[in-house]
Every structure is written in C-alpha cells, then in structure tokens.
Design an enzyme around this catalytic site. Structure first.
Site, PDB file in Angstrom:
ATOM      1  N   HIS A 178      -0.704  15.233  12.107  1.00  0.00           N
ATOM      2  CA  HIS A 178       0.605  15.700  11.660  1.00  0.00           C
ATOM      3  C   HIS A 178       0.808  17.145  12.103  1.00  0.00           C
ATOM      4  CE1 HIS A 178       3.592  17.212   8.691  1.00  0.00           C
ATOM      5  NE2 HIS A 178       4.107  16.005   8.874  1.00  0.00           N
ATOM      6  N   THR A 180       1.371  19.779  10.707  1.00  0.00           N
ATOM      7  CA  THR A 180       0.759  20.830   9.894  1.00  0.00           C
ATOM      8  C   THR A 180      -0.724  21.018  10.185  1.00  0.00           C
ATOM      9  OG1 THR A 180       0.340  19.234   8.125  1.00  0.00           O
ATOM     10  CG2 THR A 180       2.383  20.515   7.994  1.00  0.00           C
ATOM     11  N   LYS A 181      -1.321  20.113  10.942  1.00  0.00           N
ATOM     12  CA  LYS A 181      -2.764  20.175  11.191  1.00  0.00           C
ATOM     13  C   LYS A 181      -3.080  21.132  12.340  1.00  0.00           C
ATOM     14  CE  LYS A 181      -3.677  17.153   8.012  1.00  0.00           C
ATOM     15  NZ  LYS A 181      -2.333  16.998   7.446  1.00  0.00           N
ATOM     16  N   LEU A 182      -4.332  21.607  12.391  1.00  0.00           N
ATOM     17  CA  LEU A 182      -4.691  22.583  13.432  1.00  0.00           C
ATOM     18  C   LEU A 182      -4.662  21.961  14.816  1.00  0.00           C
ATOM     19  CD1 LEU A 182      -7.880  22.295  14.564  1.00  0.00           C
ATOM     20  CD2 LEU A 182      -8.363  23.080  12.265  1.00  0.00           C
TER      21      LEU A 182
END
Length: 392
Positions: A178, A180-182
């Site tokens: 997603h 928002t992930k790194l």
C-alpha cells in the site's frame, strides 16, 4: 499537515518511461512484463524462493488461508491492523486471540498453546511495526500441534532475522505494498513461500484457478497486480536503500531522545529492523490524547496504531479479554517518519512529547502530595523527588 508517513514516489522520469512501455505494448494486466520483472527483482532482493504479487495485502492473507487449507479457528494477535483478523472472519475462520509479549509487542508464544482448541488449524502472527516475531518458538509450537503458520509481514519489508529476510519463516508470509508502506506499488501486496508446490497453488488462486486458456483447476479469484502498479514498484525499489537509510537516521534520532522518557518497542534479538514506523508508548491514554492534540495544533498528525485492541471488536465476540494488548493499544502513538521529513519537524515532535511527559509527571506529584501527607509519610523539608523515592 505533516502525517505519520508520506508515499515515496521515486523518479518521475523513470516512471514515465515505464508508462511509455505500457502504452507501447498495450499490456495492462494479466502477468505483464513489468509484473514479471518486479517479482524477479523482489525475489532476488529479499532472498526468497517464491514471491507472487497481488493487488493488495488483505487479499494476500485470504489467499494464504485458502492455499494452506486453514479451517475452523486460528490463533492470532489482537495487536495488529484490523485486516489481520477481518480476513480470517471473512473466510469463515474463527479468530482466537492470544495476548502479546509486553516488550516486543508481538504475539507471545507463551500465550499461544493455552488457546489452542480442537478445531484450530493455524497460527496467524504479525511482525508488528516490522519487529520479527519469535519465529523459532512459534515454529516449534506449530510442529507440536500440526498447525500452519502465516505471518502478516505488511510492515516487515527488508527486515532480517539471523541475517536473512524474516519472510523465510512460516508456511507463508504476506506483504502489503500500500502507498503508506516503505516499499509500495500504490496499491498492492505479495505472498512469499519457499514451497514450490504451494506457490503454484497460490498462483492459481490469484487467477480464478485458470491453468491455461482451456483449463480451470478449482476455484480462484482475481488478485493480480497491474502493470502501472508494477511500474511504481520498480521505481521505488531502485531507491530502496536510500529509503531505508533515511528512515533509520530519523528513527535512531527519535530513539536516542525519546528512549529516556518513554517505553519503546524492544527489538527481537538477532534482528535488523526497517523503521517502517516509530511507535512510542506514552504513560497512559490521557497523555496520548494531550500529546496528539498539541502536535495537531502545530500541524503534525501522529497516528494511533493499533487502536482499538482487536479482541474488543463487536463482530468478533465472545472473546477472552487480552489485557496486555488492550493496555498497550490505549497508549501507543506512531510518529512521523519518512524520507524528506524536515529536521525541524522531528525536533518539534520530540520536544512536544517530552515537555508533555515532564508536565504530566510534575502534575501527578502535585496531586499526589496531599495524599502522601495525609498518611503521614512526609517529614521536614523533603523534596518531591525524595517523596517518590520513599514511597516506591
């Protein structure tokens, strides 16, 4: 508003070049060349045998349960993102919560065995905030009780245990890509397994059970990643070492300053984290709410993760209360951490939290003094510091 994270978009010209390739080929989905290339690059980078890309991390969990034949009930953690549990319930598998380790915040192996029931077929554990679970103890329990092991590794990209990717443990690990992930593909996810036969079963489940144009083998669903998402993944993966380095710099700065004032998550021994998040356990929920409000006033928006504790959700009742998870969920705040986060903002975050903590401590001493005096515990001109020492 400065949020807890910010999607890393990579080099725009590189992304446009990939998009040009998509336009030239006209291949948008169904195992396109960019998806195939990204799978190979991720397999090499993570050091795993099989990785299958999916269109999100939640469906990766659902497919994992199907591929492993999980039925009945599964032991899982109450301290995780809701998808870890809702995916079980959605698939008709009854979640049974076991409490967390008070230091690592992961599912506590000592709590698992007592919750196993006759219909339990799996353990579903989360590497919380990228901190590896006690994978060896969990594996031992799984062997003893003939259980499958699924790890929700949504936070654990590039996390290592004993020098290898943590995705090498368990029957299946699932990933979220997603935004928002790194590491992200805008929306997306993946399934990792070192079992070749299981990987082939996963691939069929991700594509309606279709073997080829003339053969369908069992039920499946559409979980395929598209080429545009893969293009973003290729760009982000090019810069992954820079991303990890920037996050580590911020996370280590937070840890040095805030570790003197707050409880921080204890890393699993022999592990290397990724600073996918930076969680802080404040004194209590009141301090959390005050600190968050003060940060919001200056344009900074930390997030509560994970709240509420999943064993309190109405649609999962009845459940035995899990006191450690419930207590922790009321006081954990995740702080902004991402490449490009201004140093000034980092300082504002730390200063606000520390000042609120000091203020709360002083206020508690003032409120506590009349109670102490009422019991005759003070004499002479003792200072508040000595009062606390004497009472303890």
């Amino acid at each position: 508003m400065i949020n807890v994270t910010k999607a890393y978009l990579g080099n725009k010209n590189k992304f446009k070049a990939y998009v040009d390739r998509i336009y030239n080929t006209g291949w948008l989905t169904n195992h396109g060349p960019l998806v195939t290339a990204l799978e190979q690059r991720l397999k090499d980078y993570l050091g795993v045998r099989n990785i299958i890309l999916t269109n999100n991390g939640t469906i990766a969990l659902q497919i994992a349960y199907r591929a492993l034949g999980v039925t009945g009930s599964a032991i899982t953690t109450p301290f995780s993102f809701v998808a870890t549990t809702s995916s079980l319930q959605w698939e008709g598998i009854r979640p049974i919560f076991a409490d967390i380790d008070p230091e690592t915040w992961n599912l506590d192996p000592n709590q698992i065995e007592r919750h196993i029931e006759p219909d339990t077929s799996a353990i579903v554990a989360t590497h919380v905030f990228g901190n590896p679970c006690d994978v060896e103890r969990i594996e031992q329990l799984a062997r003893q009780h003939n259980l499958k092991v699924i790890y929700d590794g949504a936070h654990a990209f590039a996390t290592c245990y004993q020098g290898r990717s943590v995705y090498n443990w368990g029957d299946i690990s699932t990933l979220s890509f997603h935004a928002t992930k790194l590491f992200h593909t805008i929306e997306g996810g993946a399934i990792v397994t070192n079992d070749d036969d299981l990987a082939e079963r996963v691939r069929l489940l991700c594509n309606f059970g279709i073997v080829d144009t003339d053969q369908i083998e069992g039920i499946g669903i559409n979980a395929k990643l598209n080429e545009f998402s893969a293009a973003m993944g290729m760009c982000v993966l090019d810069d992954i070492e820079l991303i990890l380095e920037c996050r580590a710099e911020i996370g280590q700065r937070y840890a040095r300053r805030l570790g003197e004032h707050f409880d921080l998550q204890k890393p699993q021994p022999e592990s290397q984290g990724n600073f996918s998040y930076f969680p802080v356990a404040l004194a209590d929920e009141q301090q959390l709410l005050r600190s968050r409000a003060q940060l919001n006033e200056i344009g900074i928006n930390p997030r509560r993760y994970f709240y509420p504790s999943l064993d309190t959700l109405d649609y999962l009742q009845p459940q035995a209360p899990q006191p450690r998870s419930r207590a922790l969920s009321r006081k954990v705040l995740c702080l902004p951490i991402y490449p490009g986060l201004p140093r000034k903002v980092q300082e504002q975050v730390m200063q606000t939290l520390i000042q609120e903590s000091i203020h709360s401590t002083q206020s508690n001493r003032i409120l506590f003094r009349p109670l102490v005096e009422a019991f005759g515990l003070l004499s002479g001109d003792q200072s508040p510091a000595s009062e606390c020492k004497r009472i303890s």
